[in-house]
Design an enzyme around this catalytic site. Structure first.
Site, PDB file in Angstrom:
ATOM      1  N   HIS A 185      -5.703   4.698   8.342  1.00 32.22           N
ATOM      2  CA  HIS A 185      -4.377   3.492   7.828  1.00 32.22           C
ATOM      3  C   HIS A 185      -4.425   3.130   9.624  1.00 32.22           C
ATOM      4  O   HIS A 185      -4.387   3.673  10.379  1.00 32.22           O
ATOM      5  CB  HIS A 185      -3.480   4.843   7.279  1.00 32.22           C
ATOM      6  CG  HIS A 185      -3.458   4.550   5.974  1.00 32.22           C
ATOM      7  ND1 HIS A 185      -2.394   4.300   5.190  1.00 32.22           N
ATOM      8  CD2 HIS A 185      -4.246   5.156   4.943  1.00 32.22           C
ATOM      9  CE1 HIS A 185      -2.959   4.079   3.817  1.00 32.22           C
ATOM     10  NE2 HIS A 185      -4.043   5.001   3.878  1.00 32.22           N
ATOM     11  N   ASN A 220      -0.430   3.715  -1.845  1.00 33.58           N
ATOM     12  CA  ASN A 220      -0.582   4.983  -1.912  1.00 33.58           C
ATOM     13  C   ASN A 220       0.484   6.530  -2.141  1.00 33.58           C
ATOM     14  O   ASN A 220       0.451   7.037  -1.762  1.00 33.58           O
ATOM     15  CB  ASN A 220      -0.268   4.715  -0.368  1.00 33.58           C
ATOM     16  CG  ASN A 220      -1.438   6.021   0.602  1.00 33.58           C
ATOM     17  OD1 ASN A 220      -1.858   6.235   0.391  1.00 33.58           O
ATOM     18  ND2 ASN A 220      -1.320   6.859   1.486  1.00 33.58           N
ATOM     19  N   THR A 222      -1.823  10.265  -2.827  1.00 33.94           N
ATOM     20  CA  THR A 222      -2.162   9.405  -2.424  1.00 33.94           C
ATOM     21  C   THR A 222      -3.422   8.564  -2.926  1.00 33.94           C
ATOM     22  O   THR A 222      -3.618   9.566  -4.245  1.00 33.94           O
ATOM     23  CB  THR A 222      -2.960   9.677  -1.072  1.00 33.94           C
ATOM     24  OG1 THR A 222      -3.309  11.112  -1.188  1.00 33.94           O
ATOM     25  CG2 THR A 222      -2.085  10.465  -0.484  1.00 33.94           C
ATOM     26  N   GLU A 277      -4.709   7.731   9.924  1.00 28.33           N
ATOM     27  CA  GLU A 277      -4.020   7.165  10.630  1.00 28.33           C
ATOM     28  C   GLU A 277      -4.067   6.983  12.590  1.00 28.33           C
ATOM     29  O   GLU A 277      -4.225   7.681  12.801  1.00 28.33           O
ATOM     30  CB  GLU A 277      -2.298   7.831  10.665  1.00 28.33           C
ATOM     31  CG  GLU A 277      -1.716   7.626  10.685  1.00 28.33           C
ATOM     32  CD  GLU A 277      -0.378   6.197   9.499  1.00 28.33           C
ATOM     33  OE1 GLU A 277      -0.575   5.287   9.714  1.00 28.33           O
ATOM     34  OE2 GLU A 277      -0.819   6.811   8.167  1.00 28.33           O
ATOM     35  N   TYR A 326       3.113  12.854  -0.888  1.00 28.16           N
ATOM     36  CA  TYR A 326       3.408  12.142  -1.929  1.00 28.16           C
ATOM     37  C   TYR A 326       1.870  12.223  -2.746  1.00 28.16           C
ATOM     38  O   TYR A 326       0.968  12.921  -2.135  1.00 28.16           O
ATOM     39  CB  TYR A 326       3.804  10.403  -1.911  1.00 28.16           C
ATOM     40  CG  TYR A 326       3.738  10.820  -0.342  1.00 28.16           C
ATOM     41  CD1 TYR A 326       3.658  10.727   1.006  1.00 28.16           C
ATOM     42  CD2 TYR A 326       1.614   9.509  -0.366  1.00 28.16           C
ATOM     43  CE1 TYR A 326       3.200  10.360   1.942  1.00 28.16           C
ATOM     44  CE2 TYR A 326       1.519   8.975   1.189  1.00 28.16           C
ATOM     45  CZ  TYR A 326       2.342   9.848   2.261  1.00 28.16           C
ATOM     46  OH  TYR A 326       1.748   9.461   3.692  1.00 28.16           O
TER      47      TYR A 326
END
Lengths: 332, 332
Positions: A135, A90, A185, A197, A183
């Site tokens: 997630h 990820n 993903t 999540e 970041y």
């Protein structure tokens, strides 16, 4: 299952009551290809379980006119029930990793390139419309939707719809847009990427309560896309989101080992205000590390297992409001 | 820290009131060497954290006349924050593994032999007197002491003392003595082995509340040994323990994947009665697997992450009462 979700008629009534100016609204193509990713982290088992289930029972996620494709993104990590084999899948959907072809690649880089060819290419018109990436976290975050952009009207509208449908259960929206914290993903290859999540759940465990929450989030997301495709217009809206500011590490000794742990008044308190002077960490001699910032912040991912190695005890967020103009499908 | 534990005088008064026949009591050698094991499973972090802490701050666990040795049993697994590298260290203290010398050994077998030479040999007079082996579980077991024998008066007395000291917090005692369920633990090399299992805590996470419970269990255990060494006589006692009967696996499909999860009415209900007809598992179509036994049992290790691979959703236990005669130290 019976879900108490806003039906099309109720939404139409809402729209009529709001007196939306149809001419000013955003015209967006229909959603035709949706992927549901599980096992991006192989030990986050709700998504693994659901995707494996939906691969056998696709009817539960079928929607007219839409290809909905469940997919296990990191099968080797799933098989070993670990987060990853060589590197975090990820985090590697940057352009360099996706184009690297020198020698033998780490497993997750090779896997990222495969996923990009199946569901991307990232940034292209051929990319999937929506990817829901499932997630779990050990943090007490409840249901959380993760956005990567503050300007994606379609995704903001989808979050709003899911929040309304989940009520009175909470469903937080986390915005990871900050350079240096953001970041690359797995889901980032889609036109509209959404992270789902849900926690708290230990790694390597499936809890029925967490599984149910993840299931209904996905179903509400698919309902939203179906209503959108059917021509429902969603009026202008705003949502409160938690925008990531920076990550905070544990106090550590010279060896890099933890020298203090999350203070009990912060543990399990994701999304709650952390005010200047509040405790953050406590050591074995009773000494406390206090929050010394000047502004109230809202910690989340508090004590997430996978983030010890990333030097992150929690992330600080601030509350901001995102707005979206009305949207409707331009290809009904 | 202030602990509300029974002091020597109170115990003496208790003994006098009970009119114990001193001549009938068990005479046992003083406890001279105690080991505290952490990291037998490298991702169960309370014990790892405490042992590393006590390696630097030995004064907290020092007791007069006793060598108390904190020890990380599986350092490679701790470094990687995994349960084990090659095989489960807590299952390989059988005589064959401890004597095997053919070729390159799996890491944990080599480590078991090293531990046996440092703290054993198992079954010999040179073995350590007591080993406290510190573990965490994702199950809601609270503080739990694990016994391997129903006839070790010293350990039964120690459990009784810890239970009294912990009150009103609960502290269950689990007896793993059943052939076919019992396994050859790391601590089994000691004359008096005790497992300390505290949960719920996810793998790879340290929670302050769980850390505190583990710390006080160890401290009460050391207090007990100190009082014993000082000549305090502990009167005959009985304790209620949960004796392991058999393990129950999850329902699985043809691939070995889970086809159902722990039912919400069983999740987090370790030590609570499971009656004939009660739900155990629930599948995605809502179908329920019920407990069809004839006797009420007491499940524990419910939904422990590490036991998915061991084909164990929980273990059934029955309540039994263990008794110990009075004990006193024969070398004061």
């Amino acid at each position: 299952m019976s879900i108490n979700s806003p039906a099309g008629e109720e939404l139409s009534a809402l729209i009529a009551a709001a007196g939306v100016n149809m001419a000013a609204s955003g015209s967006i193509p229909a959603i035709r290809r949706v992927a549901i990713f599980g096992g991006t982290h192989g030990n986050e088992l709700s998504g693994v379980f659901l995707v494996k289930h939906w691969l056998k029972h696709g009817g539960e996620i079928a929607r007219p006119g839409v290809e909905v494709r469940p997919f296990i993104t990191n099968p080797k990590a799933v098989e070993k029930c670990v987060r990853y084999i060589d590197t975090d899948l990820n985090r590697v959907f940057d352009s360099q990793s996706l184009s690297d072809d020198v020698g033998k690649l780490p497993y997750e880089i090779a896997q990222a390139q495969k996923i990009n060819s199946l569901f991307g290419p990232k940034g292209s018109k051929d990319a999937y419309d929506v990817i829901l990436d499932l997630h779990n976290t050990t943090a007490h975050m409840g249901a959380t939707l993760i956005l990567e952009s503050s300007t994606d009207d379609f995704n903001i509208q989808m979050c709003k719809y899911i929040q309304k449908s989940m009520a009175p259960l909470p469903c937080a929206v986390l915005l990871i847009e900050q350079p240096g914290v953001k970041y690359e993903t797995t889901r980032s290859i889609a036109k509209h990427p959404i992270g789902v999540e849900v926690g708290p759940q230990p790694q390597g465990v499936i809890r029925a309560d967490i599984l149910y929450i993840m299931k209904i989030v996905v179903q509400y997301a698919l309902d939203f896309m179906q209503y959108f495709n059917e021509g429902i217009e969603f009026p202008p809206c705003s949502i409160e989101v938690y925008r990531v500011l920076e990550k905070i590490d544990y106090p550590r000794d010279d060896n890099g080992d933890l020298s203090a742990v999350i203070h009990p008044t912060l543990q399990d308190q994701d999304w709650k205000p952390l005010n200047p002077g509040d405790p953050m960490f406590i050591a074995m001699d009773g000494s406390i590390t206090y929050y010394e910032g000047e502004e109230t912040v809202y910690p989340t991912f508090v004590n997430e297992a996978a983030y010890y190695e990333k030097k992150q005890a929690f992330v600080k967020t601030e509350k901001v409001t995102l707005t979206a103009q009305s949207i409707h499908c331009n290809s009904v």
